[in-house]
Write a protein that holds these residues in place. Structure first.
Motif, PDB file in Angstrom:
ATOM      1  N   GLU A  99       0.848  -1.199   0.000  1.00  0.00           N
ATOM      2  CA  GLU A  99       0.000   0.000   0.000  1.00  0.00           C
ATOM      3  C   GLU A  99       0.877   1.241   0.000  1.00  0.00           C
ATOM      4  O   GLU A  99       1.976   1.242   0.566  1.00  0.00           O
ATOM      5  CB  GLU A  99      -0.914  -0.018   1.239  1.00  0.00           C
ATOM      6  CG  GLU A  99      -1.925   1.105   1.345  1.00  0.00           C
ATOM      7  CD  GLU A  99      -2.759   1.292   0.109  1.00  0.00           C
ATOM      8  OE1 GLU A  99      -2.496   2.268  -0.628  1.00  0.00           O
ATOM      9  OE2 GLU A  99      -3.677   0.469  -0.133  1.00  0.00           O
ATOM     10  N   ILE A 100       0.405   2.307  -0.658  1.00  0.00           N
ATOM     11  CA  ILE A 100       1.134   3.581  -0.683  1.00  0.00           C
ATOM     12  C   ILE A 100       0.522   4.583   0.294  1.00  0.00           C
ATOM     13  O   ILE A 100       1.191   5.514   0.736  1.00  0.00           O
ATOM     14  CB  ILE A 100       1.132   4.198  -2.096  1.00  0.00           C
ATOM     15  CG1 ILE A 100      -0.304   4.469  -2.574  1.00  0.00           C
ATOM     16  CG2 ILE A 100       1.865   3.309  -3.085  1.00  0.00           C
ATOM     17  CD1 ILE A 100      -0.407   5.325  -3.808  1.00  0.00           C
ATOM     18  N   ASP A 101      -0.737   4.403   0.631  1.00  0.00           N
ATOM     19  CA  ASP A 101      -1.460   5.333   1.500  1.00  0.00           C
ATOM     20  C   ASP A 101      -1.281   4.913   2.962  1.00  0.00           C
ATOM     21  O   ASP A 101      -1.655   3.800   3.335  1.00  0.00           O
ATOM     22  CB  ASP A 101      -2.944   5.303   1.114  1.00  0.00           C
ATOM     23  CG  ASP A 101      -3.794   6.286   1.902  1.00  0.00           C
ATOM     24  OD1 ASP A 101      -3.342   6.736   2.977  1.00  0.00           O
ATOM     25  OD2 ASP A 101      -4.908   6.590   1.448  1.00  0.00           O
ATOM     26  N   PRO A 102      -0.719   5.781   3.802  1.00  0.00           N
ATOM     27  CA  PRO A 102      -0.492   5.391   5.204  1.00  0.00           C
ATOM     28  C   PRO A 102      -1.771   5.086   5.973  1.00  0.00           C
ATOM     29  O   PRO A 102      -1.760   4.264   6.890  1.00  0.00           O
ATOM     30  CB  PRO A 102       0.246   6.591   5.810  1.00  0.00           C
ATOM     31  CG  PRO A 102       0.004   7.718   4.870  1.00  0.00           C
ATOM     32  CD  PRO A 102      -0.176   7.116   3.519  1.00  0.00           C
ATOM     33  N   ILE A 103      -2.887   5.707   5.588  1.00  0.00           N
ATOM     34  CA  ILE A 103      -4.153   5.423   6.284  1.00  0.00           C
ATOM     35  C   ILE A 103      -4.638   4.013   5.954  1.00  0.00           C
ATOM     36  O   ILE A 103      -4.971   3.219   6.838  1.00  0.00           O
ATOM     37  CB  ILE A 103      -5.219   6.480   5.918  1.00  0.00           C
ATOM     38  CG1 ILE A 103      -4.791   7.858   6.423  1.00  0.00           C
ATOM     39  CG2 ILE A 103      -6.581   6.086   6.492  1.00  0.00           C
ATOM     40  CD1 ILE A 103      -5.727   8.978   6.027  1.00  0.00           C
ATOM     41  N   CYS A 104      -4.670   3.690   4.652  1.00  0.00           N
ATOM     42  CA  CYS A 104      -5.052   2.330   4.257  1.00  0.00           C
ATOM     43  C   CYS A 104      -4.058   1.311   4.793  1.00  0.00           C
ATOM     44  O   CYS A 104      -4.439   0.198   5.179  1.00  0.00           O
ATOM     45  CB  CYS A 104      -5.147   2.233   2.734  1.00  0.00           C
ATOM     46  SG  CYS A 104      -6.510   3.165   2.020  1.00  0.00           S
ATOM     47  N   ALA A 105      -2.776   1.689   4.817  1.00  0.00           N
ATOM     48  CA  ALA A 105      -1.753   0.777   5.337  1.00  0.00           C
ATOM     49  C   ALA A 105      -1.999   0.478   6.813  1.00  0.00           C
ATOM     50  O   ALA A 105      -1.874  -0.668   7.261  1.00  0.00           O
ATOM     51  CB  ALA A 105      -0.372   1.397   5.140  1.00  0.00           C
ATOM     52  N   LEU A 106      -2.345   1.505   7.581  1.00  0.00           N
ATOM     53  CA  LEU A 106      -2.623   1.297   8.998  1.00  0.00           C
ATOM     54  C   LEU A 106      -3.857   0.425   9.181  1.00  0.00           C
ATOM     55  O   LEU A 106      -3.911  -0.426  10.071  1.00  0.00           O
ATOM     56  CB  LEU A 106      -2.810   2.644   9.695  1.00  0.00           C
ATOM     57  CG  LEU A 106      -3.030   2.602  11.205  1.00  0.00           C
ATOM     58  CD1 LEU A 106      -1.874   1.895  11.907  1.00  0.00           C
ATOM     59  CD2 LEU A 106      -3.225   4.009  11.765  1.00  0.00           C
ATOM     60  N   GLN A 107      -4.861   0.610   8.334  1.00  0.00           N
ATOM     61  CA  GLN A 107      -6.035  -0.252   8.389  1.00  0.00           C
ATOM     62  C   GLN A 107      -5.643  -1.710   8.161  1.00  0.00           C
ATOM     63  O   GLN A 107      -6.137  -2.610   8.852  1.00  0.00           O
ATOM     64  CB  GLN A 107      -7.058   0.180   7.330  1.00  0.00           C
ATOM     65  CG  GLN A 107      -7.823   1.444   7.681  1.00  0.00           C
ATOM     66  CD  GLN A 107      -8.835   1.797   6.599  1.00  0.00           C
ATOM     67  OE1 GLN A 107      -8.483   1.956   5.438  1.00  0.00           O
ATOM     68  NE2 GLN A 107     -10.086   1.908   6.979  1.00  0.00           N
ATOM     69  N   ALA A 108      -4.770  -1.947   7.195  1.00  0.00           N
ATOM     70  CA  ALA A 108      -4.329  -3.313   6.918  1.00  0.00           C
ATOM     71  C   ALA A 108      -3.633  -3.917   8.132  1.00  0.00           C
ATOM     72  O   ALA A 108      -3.870  -5.081   8.485  1.00  0.00           O
ATOM     73  CB  ALA A 108      -3.393  -3.327   5.706  1.00  0.00           C
ATOM     74  N   MET A 164      -4.051  -3.048  11.280  1.00  0.00           N
ATOM     75  CA  MET A 164      -5.036  -3.244  12.343  1.00  0.00           C
ATOM     76  C   MET A 164      -5.948  -4.436  12.063  1.00  0.00           C
ATOM     77  O   MET A 164      -6.509  -5.028  12.990  1.00  0.00           O
ATOM     78  CB  MET A 164      -5.879  -1.974  12.505  1.00  0.00           C
ATOM     79  CG  MET A 164      -5.097  -0.746  12.945  1.00  0.00           C
ATOM     80  SD  MET A 164      -4.536  -0.860  14.661  1.00  0.00           S
ATOM     81  CE  MET A 164      -6.041  -0.484  15.542  1.00  0.00           C
ATOM     82  N   ASP A 165      -6.083  -4.774  10.795  1.00  0.00           N
ATOM     83  CA  ASP A 165      -6.889  -5.938  10.425  1.00  0.00           C
ATOM     84  C   ASP A 165      -6.094  -7.241  10.475  1.00  0.00           C
ATOM     85  O   ASP A 165      -6.627  -8.308  10.146  1.00  0.00           O
ATOM     86  CB  ASP A 165      -7.477  -5.751   9.022  1.00  0.00           C
ATOM     87  CG  ASP A 165      -8.599  -4.722   8.998  1.00  0.00           C
ATOM     88  OD1 ASP A 165      -9.206  -4.493  10.063  1.00  0.00           O
ATOM     89  OD2 ASP A 165      -8.871  -4.154   7.928  1.00  0.00           O
ATOM     90  N   GLY A 166      -4.835  -7.138  10.847  1.00  0.00           N
ATOM     91  CA  GLY A 166      -4.041  -8.349  11.044  1.00  0.00           C
ATOM     92  C   GLY A 166      -3.215  -8.781   9.863  1.00  0.00           C
ATOM     93  O   GLY A 166      -2.716  -9.920   9.829  1.00  0.00           O
ATOM     94  N   PHE A 167      -2.997  -7.905   8.874  1.00  0.00           N
ATOM     95  CA  PHE A 167      -2.197  -8.260   7.713  1.00  0.00           C
ATOM     96  C   PHE A 167      -0.823  -7.614   7.816  1.00  0.00           C
ATOM     97  O   PHE A 167      -0.673  -6.528   8.367  1.00  0.00           O
ATOM     98  CB  PHE A 167      -2.885  -7.802   6.426  1.00  0.00           C
ATOM     99  CG  PHE A 167      -4.263  -8.382   6.254  1.00  0.00           C
ATOM    100  CD1 PHE A 167      -4.438  -9.728   5.966  1.00  0.00           C
ATOM    101  CD2 PHE A 167      -5.392  -7.593   6.398  1.00  0.00           C
ATOM    102  CE1 PHE A 167      -5.703 -10.271   5.823  1.00  0.00           C
ATOM    103  CE2 PHE A 167      -6.657  -8.126   6.261  1.00  0.00           C
ATOM    104  CZ  PHE A 167      -6.813  -9.469   5.971  1.00  0.00           C
ATOM    105  N   ARG A 168       0.157  -8.298   7.258  1.00  0.00           N
ATOM    106  CA  ARG A 168       1.518  -7.763   7.300  1.00  0.00           C
ATOM    107  C   ARG A 168       1.741  -6.858   6.098  1.00  0.00           C
ATOM    108  O   ARG A 168       1.521  -7.265   4.958  1.00  0.00           O
ATOM    109  CB  ARG A 168       2.540  -8.893   7.303  1.00  0.00           C
ATOM    110  CG  ARG A 168       3.967  -8.391   7.426  1.00  0.00           C
ATOM    111  CD  ARG A 168       4.998  -9.488   7.393  1.00  0.00           C
ATOM    112  NE  ARG A 168       6.334  -8.946   7.266  1.00  0.00           N
ATOM    113  CZ  ARG A 168       7.395  -9.657   6.928  1.00  0.00           C
ATOM    114  NH1 ARG A 168       7.268 -10.959   6.696  1.00  0.00           N
ATOM    115  NH2 ARG A 168       8.579  -9.093   6.832  1.00  0.00           N
ATOM    116  N   LEU A 169       2.148  -5.635   6.355  1.00  0.00           N
ATOM    117  CA  LEU A 169       2.400  -4.668   5.290  1.00  0.00           C
ATOM    118  C   LEU A 169       3.835  -4.834   4.784  1.00  0.00           C
ATOM    119  O   LEU A 169       4.780  -4.776   5.582  1.00  0.00           O
ATOM    120  CB  LEU A 169       2.182  -3.250   5.801  1.00  0.00           C
ATOM    121  CG  LEU A 169       2.139  -2.170   4.720  1.00  0.00           C
ATOM    122  CD1 LEU A 169       0.821  -2.218   3.968  1.00  0.00           C
ATOM    123  CD2 LEU A 169       2.361  -0.782   5.328  1.00  0.00           C
TER     124      LEU A 169
END
Length: 576
Positions: free
Chosen positions: A388-397, A399-404
């Motif tokens: 992900e390039i967007d830090p907001i979407c990245a943080l959501q990922a 928090m949902d338990g996925f490794r960025l």
């Protein structure tokens, strides 16, 4: 006297041998449990019938072949019994049937020349699901419906009855469109509208087109994807009097030819555009810019198409109002999320039969589409990474338990790569070269630019078509990747999508058309607009009766406290 057991003879037994009726039965010493019971017309050999007891694995042993040519078995009591003679099934008829198929189709189905363009697809030949072997291009056919009209170009008009049934089934899962059709057809809010559309031509789109017609519009339609057209639905629409120009497996030239046939008809001037991807809008700007003098508005529903509209607006070249349906709440939160959550698994299963449990998957992009894909794959037991390039979407990922991760960090180890960014060159040749053998690569974004498929069309790589929309791209060392739909939209190219969730998007499109068409002059300027929040809420409310859902109503006191109208809208326009 002891009887030696020959292991070699055991290995000679072939699965294609079956007992043949009327052959000599076993000797009197044969155990009754070993005698096959074969009746004329039985679909299966007698030793599989319920009234026949199968000997235990240790109850008999194969002996040396007997003098009469048959094999023998040693029973529990030590006696020797002759087994029934076995006869091989002949496949001459089947072989002959296979040979009847034209060799041209066989060649196109199993391999492809590197010199062929990416748009010279196998779908332009007989579809794997199409009973017709006719390779004649629809452009070369003269077809007419039962009323004598030939203003269409499809695969086969004879499939109309089957397509009509598909449309009737879709209507049952599209309650909002049917309600809109019932409520508004008396008023005819689209009377005089001439809508030219470029979307996926499926049963769900057919329900939308017939709803627009019931509301007073004239429609001409082409496909926005060369693989997503359902031929039988296109046939049903043509039989119903719609001017449809689309078939599954168009070439690139066919694609633009179909769009041109929709737009360029003497004596017919479109005044509304319904687009998915921006190709129709682009074609009109390129070839027929004067048409925009009479066009009242554009309705666009994809990330790619909306991006193109904003580019036109920024450059001052957008000369009509446009409605951005893609970013409406009902599209983002339902179609993009819930539709992809279900259809990603469907598309992968149909094309590859992959088991998801334990597979390592990287999903590029964590917007609504990426969220839906990740949720489905996680639920199936996959190990999911996200880029992900967007830090907001990245943080959501996170928090949902996925490794960025960055794609280059995991590209060597993942089993499946899924793109859903709406961007270009997300998976480039460098990454494709480093993928493991058997890696599955596919795209869930609308545009086919996310995977650099063009870079794979080089002499050193071999393309092998193994299924409809499934290519194996083979490297010189034998490594192969599995490319789905040549990098185009997976779910609509290789499977289907849930009808109910498409009802939400289609209803939003219909309301956007009604709004732009009936808006007084000056309400919308030459810019890109979001659907009013009140319409978003109306679309959602039309679907609630399906669930027997009951909304709570605000009291006057509560509405005053919140500063809201009791009837909505309940969220501000900036809410997404």
């Amino acid at each position: 006297m002891s009887v030696p057991v020959s292991a070699a003879k055991m290995a000679e037994v072939q699965l294609k041998d079956v007992p043949v009726e009327n052959e000599p039965k076993a000797t009197s010493a044969t155990s009754p449990t070993m005698e096959p019971v074969v009746k004329a017309g039985d679909p299966s050999p007698g030793f599989l019938t319920p009234n026949t007891k199968m000997p235990q694995a240790s109850a008999m042993k194969r002996t040396e072949t007997q003098q009469n040519g048959g094999d023998a078995f040693v029973n529990r009591d030590g006696t020797v019994a002759e087994a029934p003679r076995l006869k091989k099934i002949q496949f001459a008829d089947q072989k002959q049937e296979f040979n009847k198929r034209p060799t041209k189709i066989g060649r196109r189905s199993l391999s492809r020349s590197i010199s062929q363009s990416s748009t010279d697809s196998y779908g332009s030949a007989a579809s794997y699901t199409d009973s017709s072997d006719d390779e004649t291009s629809p452009r070369d056919k003269q077809q007419k419906n039962s009323k004598g009209s030939g203003d269409f170009c499809i695969k086969n008009i004879k499939q109309a009855d089957f397509g009509r049934r598909e449309i009737e089934i879709a209507e049952q899962e599209m309650p909002a469109l049917m309600a809109l059709r019932k409520r508004a057809q008396g008023e005819k809010p689209l009377a005089g509208a001439k809508v030219v559309g470029c979307t996926h031509i499926t049963a769900q789109t057919a329900v939308l087109m017939e709803t627009l017609s019931a509301l007073g519009a004239q429609c001409r339609w082409a496909a926005c994807n060369i693989y997503s057209t359902q031929n039988e639905v296109a046939a049903a629409l043509a039989e119903g009097g719609f001017s449809v120009f689309a078939w599954k497996g168009e070439s690139e030239d066919d694609f633009w030819w179909c769009i041109d046939r929709c737009v360029n008809l003497e004596g017919w001037q479109p005044n509304m555009i319904l687009d998915d991807g921006g190709d129709l809008t682009h074609w009109v700007y390129k070839k027929y810019p004067n048409m925009f003098k009479k066009i009242k508005g554009i309705v666009e529903e994809s990330v790619t198409g909306v991006h193109r509209l904003y580019q036109l607006s920024k450059a001052g070249k957008l000369c009509v109002p446009a409605m951005n349906v893609n970013d409406s709440v009902t599209k983002q939160k339902f179609d993009n999320l819930y539709c992809c959550r279900e259809s990603i698994l469907d598309g992968l299963k149909r094309t590859t039969d992959v088991m998801f449990g334990g597979k390592q998957v990287v999903v590029c992009g964590y917007g609504e589409v990426g969220k839906g894909c990740c949720a489905a794959l996680k639920a199936m037991g996959s190990i999911v990474y996200v880029t992900e390039i967007d830090p907001i979407c990245a943080l959501q990922a996170c928090m949902d338990g996925f490794r960025l991760v960055k794609l280059n960090e995991v590209i060597r180890q993942v089993d499946i790569v899924i793109t859903c960014t709406g961007n270009k060159n997300v998976v480039v040749r460098e990454y494709l070269d480093r993928m493991k053998n058997g890696c599955i690569v596919c795209n869930m974004g609308h545009s086919n630019t996310e995977i650099d498929v063009a870079s794979l069309r080089t002499p050193e790589l071999t393309w092998e078509r193994v299924r409809s929309q499934v290519d194996h791209v083979i490297w010189p060392d034998g490594k192969r990747i599995v490319l789905l739909a040549e990098g185009r939209l997976l779910n609509l190219s290789c499977s289907t999508v849930p009808t109910f969730v498409l009802s939400i998007t289609a209803t939003t499109q219909a309301l956007a058309l009604i709004e732009l068409y009936n808006a007084p002059e000056g309400r919308y300027k030459q810019d890109v607009y979001l659907l009013p929040k009140k319409m978003d809420e109306y679309v959602a409310s039309l679907h609630l009766p399906t669930f027997d859902a009951h909304l709570t109503e605000l009291s006057d006191e509560q509405a005053k406290y919140l500063g809201l109208n009791k009837n909505g809208p309940f969220k501000p326009n900036y809410y997404r």
